[in-house]
Design a protein around this motif. Structure first.
Motif, PDB file in Angstrom:
ATOM      1  N   GLN A  24       0.830  -1.205   0.000  1.00  0.00           N
ATOM      2  CA  GLN A  24       0.000   0.000   0.000  1.00  0.00           C
ATOM      3  C   GLN A  24       0.866   1.257   0.000  1.00  0.00           C
ATOM      4  O   GLN A  24       0.553   2.232  -0.692  1.00  0.00           O
ATOM      5  N   ALA A  61       2.225   1.741  -3.499  1.00  0.00           N
ATOM      6  CA  ALA A  61       1.186   2.265  -4.399  1.00  0.00           C
ATOM      7  C   ALA A  61       0.947   3.745  -4.124  1.00  0.00           C
ATOM      8  O   ALA A  61       0.840   4.549  -5.057  1.00  0.00           O
ATOM      9  N   ASP A  72       1.166   6.975  -6.547  1.00  0.00           N
ATOM     10  CA  ASP A  72       0.018   7.881  -6.701  1.00  0.00           C
ATOM     11  C   ASP A  72       0.454   9.325  -6.477  1.00  0.00           C
ATOM     12  O   ASP A  72       0.087  10.215  -7.240  1.00  0.00           O
ATOM     13  N   GLN A 100      -1.648   1.271 -10.005  1.00  0.00           N
ATOM     14  CA  GLN A 100      -2.765   0.374 -10.306  1.00  0.00           C
ATOM     15  C   GLN A 100      -2.335  -1.087 -10.292  1.00  0.00           C
ATOM     16  O   GLN A 100      -3.072  -1.956  -9.813  1.00  0.00           O
ATOM     17  N   GLU A 120      -1.985  -2.123  -6.692  1.00  0.00           N
ATOM     18  CA  GLU A 120      -3.328  -2.312  -6.124  1.00  0.00           C
ATOM     19  C   GLU A 120      -3.929  -3.646  -6.585  1.00  0.00           C
ATOM     20  O   GLU A 120      -4.566  -4.354  -5.802  1.00  0.00           O
ATOM     21  N   LYS A 121      -3.703  -4.002  -7.835  1.00  0.00           N
ATOM     22  CA  LYS A 121      -4.206  -5.281  -8.352  1.00  0.00           C
ATOM     23  C   LYS A 121      -3.534  -6.456  -7.638  1.00  0.00           C
ATOM     24  O   LYS A 121      -4.183  -7.458  -7.332  1.00  0.00           O
ATOM     25  N   ILE A 138      -2.448  -6.420  -4.605  1.00  0.00           N
ATOM     26  CA  ILE A 138      -3.037  -6.468  -3.265  1.00  0.00           C
ATOM     27  C   ILE A 138      -4.382  -7.197  -3.298  1.00  0.00           C
ATOM     28  O   ILE A 138      -4.646  -8.067  -2.460  1.00  0.00           O
ATOM     29  N   THR A 139      -5.213  -6.880  -4.274  1.00  0.00           N
ATOM     30  CA  THR A 139      -6.556  -7.467  -4.309  1.00  0.00           C
ATOM     31  C   THR A 139      -6.586  -8.872  -4.897  1.00  0.00           C
ATOM     32  O   THR A 139      -7.442  -9.671  -4.532  1.00  0.00           O
TER      33      THR A 139
END
Length: 78
Positions: free
Chosen positions: A39, A42, A46, A63, A66-67, A69-70
């Motif tokens: 995080q 990322a 950002d 991005q 973040e992908k 992470i998810t």
């Protein structure tokens, strides 16, 4: 043939993911701290998108992180 930077980026991503997995496997870092590291990375991209360098590249990197992470890691896909 991929660009050199693409190859270097893919290699760096694979190495970093493997290191984070090894740190977790050996109970050196818990998963929540690894998520926190991702995080932070990322968020750094950002924030950089509003400053120096190529803003679209920074947004794309954020991005992708973040992908990760998810979606989980790319090293251990079932």
């Amino acid at each position: 043939m991929p660009l050199h930077s693409d190859v270097a980026g893919q290699a760096a991503l694979a190495i970093c993911e493997s290191l984070l997995l090894a740190l977790n496997d050996r109970k050196i870092l818990p998963e929540r701290e690894i998520i926190g590291i991702l995080q932070d990375a990322a968020a750094a991209h950002d924030n950089a998108a509003d400053g120096s360098g190529d803003p679209s590249m920074h947004r794309a990197v954020a991005q992708l992180i973040e992908k990760i992470i998810t979606s989980g890691n790319s090293v251990r896909r079932p």
